[in-house]
Design a protein around this motif. Structure first.
Motif, PDB file in Angstrom:
ATOM      1  N   LEU A 281      57.777 -83.349  32.736  1.00 33.24           N
ATOM      2  CA  LEU A 281      56.470 -82.844  32.351  1.00 33.24           C
ATOM      3  C   LEU A 281      56.407 -81.307  32.447  1.00 33.24           C
ATOM      4  CD1 LEU A 281      54.138 -85.482  34.039  1.00 33.24           C
ATOM      5  CD2 LEU A 281      54.675 -85.272  31.608  1.00 33.24           C
ATOM      6  N   MET A 282      57.078 -80.750  33.426  1.00 33.48           N
ATOM      7  CA  MET A 282      57.120 -79.289  33.539  1.00 33.48           C
ATOM      8  C   MET A 282      57.830 -78.654  32.350  1.00 33.48           C
ATOM      9  SD  MET A 282      57.891 -78.850  37.613  1.00 33.48           S
ATOM     10  CE  MET A 282      56.630 -79.242  38.836  1.00 33.48           C
ATOM     11  N   ALA A 283      58.875 -79.312  31.883  1.00 33.50           N
ATOM     12  CA  ALA A 283      59.565 -78.818  30.687  1.00 33.50           C
ATOM     13  C   ALA A 283      58.684 -78.960  29.451  1.00 33.50           C
ATOM     14  CB  ALA A 283      60.883 -79.568  30.494  1.00 33.50           C
ATOM     15  N   GLU A 284      58.013 -80.112  29.333  1.00 36.32           N
ATOM     16  CA  GLU A 284      57.135 -80.324  28.189  1.00 36.32           C
ATOM     17  C   GLU A 284      55.941 -79.369  28.199  1.00 36.32           C
ATOM     18  OE1 GLU A 284      57.132 -82.418  25.406  1.00 36.32           O
ATOM     19  OE2 GLU A 284      59.232 -82.407  25.989  1.00 36.32           O
ATOM     20  N   ARG A 285      55.532 -78.940  29.380  1.00 39.93           N
ATOM     21  CA  ARG A 285      54.395 -78.041  29.521  1.00 39.93           C
ATOM     22  C   ARG A 285      54.613 -76.715  28.797  1.00 39.93           C
ATOM     23  NH1 ARG A 285      51.058 -75.220  33.059  1.00 39.93           N
ATOM     24  NH2 ARG A 285      52.785 -74.031  33.920  1.00 39.93           N
ATOM     25  N   VAL A 286      55.867 -76.278  28.721  1.00 40.46           N
ATOM     26  CA  VAL A 286      56.161 -74.974  28.097  1.00 40.46           C
ATOM     27  C   VAL A 286      56.703 -75.122  26.676  1.00 40.46           C
ATOM     28  CG1 VAL A 286      56.567 -73.894  30.326  1.00 40.46           C
ATOM     29  CG2 VAL A 286      58.500 -74.876  29.097  1.00 40.46           C
ATOM     30  N   ARG A 287      56.608 -76.332  26.105  1.00 47.69           N
ATOM     31  CA  ARG A 287      57.133 -76.544  24.755  1.00 47.69           C
ATOM     32  C   ARG A 287      56.478 -75.608  23.748  1.00 47.69           C
ATOM     33  NH1 ARG A 287      59.757 -80.256  21.729  1.00 47.69           N
ATOM     34  NH2 ARG A 287      60.059 -81.654  23.496  1.00 47.69           N
ATOM     35  N   ARG A 288      55.163 -75.440  23.847  1.00 50.49           N
ATOM     36  CA  ARG A 288      54.452 -74.634  22.849  1.00 50.49           C
ATOM     37  C   ARG A 288      54.798 -73.153  22.913  1.00 50.49           C
ATOM     38  NH1 ARG A 288      48.217 -75.495  22.711  1.00 50.49           N
ATOM     39  NH2 ARG A 288      48.496 -74.020  21.009  1.00 50.49           N
ATOM     40  N   ASN A 289      55.475 -72.715  23.974  1.00 49.32           N
ATOM     41  CA  ASN A 289      55.920 -71.323  24.022  1.00 49.32           C
ATOM     42  C   ASN A 289      56.875 -70.996  22.887  1.00 49.32           C
ATOM     43  OD1 ASN A 289      54.485 -71.148  26.390  1.00 49.32           O
ATOM     44  ND2 ASN A 289      56.275 -70.904  27.721  1.00 49.32           N
ATOM     45  N   GLU A 290      57.648 -72.013  22.467  1.00 47.09           N
ATOM     46  CA  GLU A 290      58.677 -71.849  21.445  1.00 47.09           C
ATOM     47  C   GLU A 290      59.754 -70.846  21.868  1.00 47.09           C
ATOM     48  OE1 GLU A 290      59.228 -73.541  18.795  1.00 47.09           O
ATOM     49  OE2 GLU A 290      57.362 -74.677  18.600  1.00 47.09           O
ATOM     50  N   THR A 291      59.907 -70.631  23.166  1.00 49.63           N
ATOM     51  CA  THR A 291      60.962 -69.731  23.656  1.00 49.63           C
ATOM     52  C   THR A 291      62.021 -70.485  24.444  1.00 49.63           C
ATOM     53  OG1 THR A 291      59.542 -69.200  25.558  1.00 49.63           O
ATOM     54  CG2 THR A 291      59.519 -67.667  23.726  1.00 49.63           C
ATOM     55  N   GLY A 292      61.937 -71.813  24.494  1.00 46.16           N
ATOM     56  CA  GLY A 292      62.948 -72.619  25.154  1.00 46.16           C
ATOM     57  C   GLY A 292      62.901 -72.529  26.666  1.00 46.16           C
ATOM     58  N   ILE A 293      63.915 -73.116  27.304  1.00 47.51           N
ATOM     59  CA  ILE A 293      64.031 -73.101  28.761  1.00 47.51           C
ATOM     60  C   ILE A 293      65.222 -72.254  29.187  1.00 47.51           C
ATOM     61  CG2 ILE A 293      64.390 -74.492  30.832  1.00 47.51           C
ATOM     62  CD1 ILE A 293      63.013 -76.797  29.443  1.00 47.51           C
ATOM     63  N   GLN A 294      66.384 -72.526  28.615  1.00 40.78           N
ATOM     64  CA  GLN A 294      67.559 -71.721  28.925  1.00 40.78           C
ATOM     65  C   GLN A 294      68.603 -71.929  27.839  1.00 40.78           C
ATOM     66  OE1 GLN A 294      69.151 -73.186  32.720  1.00 40.78           O
ATOM     67  NE2 GLN A 294      70.627 -74.456  31.658  1.00 40.78           N
ATOM     68  N   ASN A 295      69.509 -70.977  27.718  1.00 37.26           N
ATOM     69  CA  ASN A 295      70.695 -71.108  26.878  1.00 37.26           C
ATOM     70  C   ASN A 295      71.688 -70.053  27.350  1.00 37.26           C
ATOM     71  OD1 ASN A 295      72.570 -70.749  24.467  1.00 37.26           O
ATOM     72  ND2 ASN A 295      71.326 -72.490  23.816  1.00 37.26           N
ATOM     73  N   ARG A 296      72.837 -70.495  27.793  1.00 38.01           N
ATOM     74  CA  ARG A 296      73.802 -69.581  28.421  1.00 38.01           C
ATOM     75  C   ARG A 296      74.725 -68.896  27.424  1.00 38.01           C
ATOM     76  NH1 ARG A 296      73.595 -73.771  32.474  1.00 38.01           N
ATOM     77  NH2 ARG A 296      72.738 -72.900  34.401  1.00 38.01           N
ATOM     78  N   GLU A 297      74.711 -69.338  26.182  1.00 37.77           N
ATOM     79  CA  GLU A 297      75.611 -68.762  25.176  1.00 37.77           C
ATOM     80  C   GLU A 297      75.054 -67.435  24.655  1.00 37.77           C
ATOM     81  OE1 GLU A 297      77.378 -69.764  20.706  1.00 37.77           O
ATOM     82  OE2 GLU A 297      76.037 -71.165  21.737  1.00 37.77           O
ATOM     83  N   PHE A 298      75.918 -66.435  24.544  1.00 33.97           N
ATOM     84  CA  PHE A 298      75.534 -65.157  23.955  1.00 33.97           C
ATOM     85  C   PHE A 298      75.769 -65.244  22.441  1.00 33.97           C
ATOM     86  CE2 PHE A 298      75.949 -60.787  22.595  1.00 33.97           C
ATOM     87  CZ  PHE A 298      74.941 -60.149  23.301  1.00 33.97           C
ATOM     88  N   LYS A 299      74.680 -65.117  21.663  1.00 27.62           N
ATOM     89  CA  LYS A 299      74.746 -65.278  20.212  1.00 27.62           C
ATOM     90  C   LYS A 299      74.590 -63.919  19.556  1.00 27.62           C
ATOM     91  CE  LYS A 299      72.766 -69.904  20.641  1.00 27.62           C
ATOM     92  NZ  LYS A 299      71.665 -70.822  20.285  1.00 27.62           N
TER      93      LYS A 299
END
Length: 539
Positions: A281-299
């Protein structure tokens, strides 16, 4: 898992299943099958803990549950931000108070050497130093790559140890070394806190969260003034007053870092202190941010996009224009007040009022931002008291009759912290894609470091009135107001373009319009704000 009514319109995981077939579903494949765009740990988290999502059972959050989750996050995350930033800003207080406790005499500082110490390594509301200009990008990359809680905890304990060692310095060279190391370890805090705010909080909450830890700039003035006042009454001690300050605060900070390593979760995926249901639920709470939670890959494409984005450069320039006056006023605040004719002990006590004003400015800016959703309008308004106070400094001579008015004018210049909070909230809410966030955050804090490094230098040889420095401040404020106006107009146009692309009616809404009905199905795919059709800018 319970089904809960949603007041915040947070989308349930079922929408991920309803996206086009060429898009990835977090719950329909294993983490090993996750495409390049999605962090493997995020994919595994949803696949393991939310298997019911693929059966169409929704995760919808009602208002009561949202409040409960927010308070749970506050206790684990916001408390760490606030206390850590308080420890960090006390460092600023120690150097400022040490300037009138005899550190310049005891360590044989001459000329601009004191100014260089603040330039090399001091952090206050936004004080960063030359060492940080080199270390800012690496530390942002490490925040992206490493478990953020553990990296932050290590940095806190390290700077506590370095701060305590400052008490042993007897020369300019020794102070430069420890202050530079201090800047390197401390520079993790603000970018880490911005990242944590995007990971754990919704966009409309982020300004208040950032304002909460930033308010420690003011609280530090209150507490630091009292601590300095008390230490000033210690006579015939083996340590100098400034040595006691450095040792005491350094040891407290070191112990706090050890506590943070145990208390702060690295992410919702690793937050074993919460139940599996609450973590989802904490993850779903920030869904509308559209900025994600994490991603370790440098793109690399995201890095290039960041360097070409006017939004990134606008918030970077605002960070510089806000940092330069902050650097000068912060390093020399007590010297300026003393020049008005107040005694050393009166200066300590006046710092309490200064801190209260800073806290009021920060909290009011953050609160009004959340209530009215007009961050940049408020940033414009909160710049005006600084201009008024600076004009008074330039026009009114220092006499016994004018010192109260000059003190009030000085307090007006302390409102700048609200602009810093609002600017960080604009950055965190309008830059998506983890690599793009790394570049944007690095540029913003490098600009902030540059401004804070230059600020003390401009004031160093201009005592006691600092006329040249205040003329520069007026010019800087004018540039800041211009950029704020440009950025707001640009963000409005960006939203209009996104709505036109979906054949929707243009509106002046900041963020998502209530009539758009976006499903936020791609929120965790690490898309940038420009490439994500569901992303809406807030201003």
């Amino acid at each position: 898992m319970p089904t809960i009514k949603d007041v915040s319109d947070i989308q349930d995981v079922r929408h991920i299943e309803e996206r086009p077939k060429d898009l990835y579903s977090l719950n329909s494949q294993s983490a090993s099958q996750a495409p390049v765009g999605i962090d493997a740990e995020v994919a595994e988290f949803f696949a393991t803990l939310a298997p019911d999502a693929s059966k169409g059972k929704p995760f919808v959050i009602d208002d009561a549950t949202n409040r409960r989750l927010r308070w749970m996050v506050h206790k684990r995350v916001l408390v760490v931000m606030v206390v850590t930033y308080f420890c960090q800003t006390l460092d600023k207080g120690t150097m400022s108070f040490a300037s009138i406790m005899g550190i310049t005499t005891d360590t044989h500082l001459v000329g601009q050497e004191y100014a260089w110490l603040t330039t090399c390594a001091r952090i206050t509301s936004h004080k960063v130093y030359i060492a940080i200009l080199v270390w800012e990008f690496p530390t942002n990359r490490l925040i992206q790559r490493l478990p953020i809680g553990k990296y932050l905890a290590f940095s806190i304990s390290a700077w506590g140890a370095v701060l305590a060692c400052s008490a042993a310095c007897t020369s300019f060279t020794g102070l430069v070394i420890v202050r530079t190391l201090l800047g390197i370890f401390e520079c993790v805090c603000q970018p880490a806190f911005v990242f944590l705010s995007t990971m754990w909080y919704t966009r409309d909450e982020q300004a208040l969260v950032i304002g909460s830890f930033y308010s420690m700039n003011g609280f530090q003035q209150c507490v630091g003034g009292l601590i300095a006042y008390g230490i000033a009454h210690i006579h015939h001690g083996k340590l100098k007053d400034w040595q006691i300050l450095f040792t005491l605060l350094g040891c407290i900070t070191f112990v706090w870092g050890i506590f943070v390593a145990w208390w702060l979760p690295d992410s919702p995926m690793r937050a074993k202190c919460f139940s599996p249901e609450d973590r989802i639920l904490m993850a779903e709470r920030v869904r509308r941010n559209e900025t994600g939670i994490q991603n370790r890959e440098f793109k690399m494409y995201q890095a290039v996009e960041a360097l070409k984005d006017p939004i990134v450069w606008a918030v970077t320039l605002i960070s510089f224009t806000n940092g330069l006056p902050t650097g000068g006023l912060g390093a020399f605040s007590n010297l300026i007040i003393t020049a008005f004719g107040y005694t050393q002990l009166q200066t300590y006590l006046l710092a309490i009022a200064q801190g209260a004003i800073i806290m009021v400015a920060l909290f009011s800016g953050a609160y009004l931002s959340r209530r009215y959703g007009q961050k940049l309008v408020l940033a414009f308004i909160y710049t005006l008291p600084n201009i008024a106070g600076t004009i008074v400094f330039l026009c009114v001579p220092t006499t016994s009759e004018t010192k109260v008015g000059l003190l009030i004018a000085f307090y007006c210049t302390q409102v700048f912290g609200a602009v810093a909070v609002l600017n960080l909230a604009v950055m965190s809410g309008n830059v998506a894609g983890r690599t793009k966030q790394v570049i944007a955050s690095s540029l913003v804090f490098i600009a902030w470091a540059t401004g804070n490094a230059a600020g003390p230098q401009g004031a160093a040889n201009d005592a006691p009135r600092y006329v040249k420095a205040f003329i520069v401040h007026i010019i800087i404020y004018g540039i800041q107001l211009t950029v704020i106006v440009f950025l707001r107009l640009h963000l409005i146009r960006r939203n209009q373009s996104k709505r036109q692309a979906r054949a929707l009616q243009e509106t002046g809404a900041s963020g998502e319009d209530v009539n758009e009905h976006l499903d936020h199905a791609r929120a965790f795919e690490d898309l940038t704000d420009r490439e994500n059709p569901d992303f809406r800018y807030v201003y």
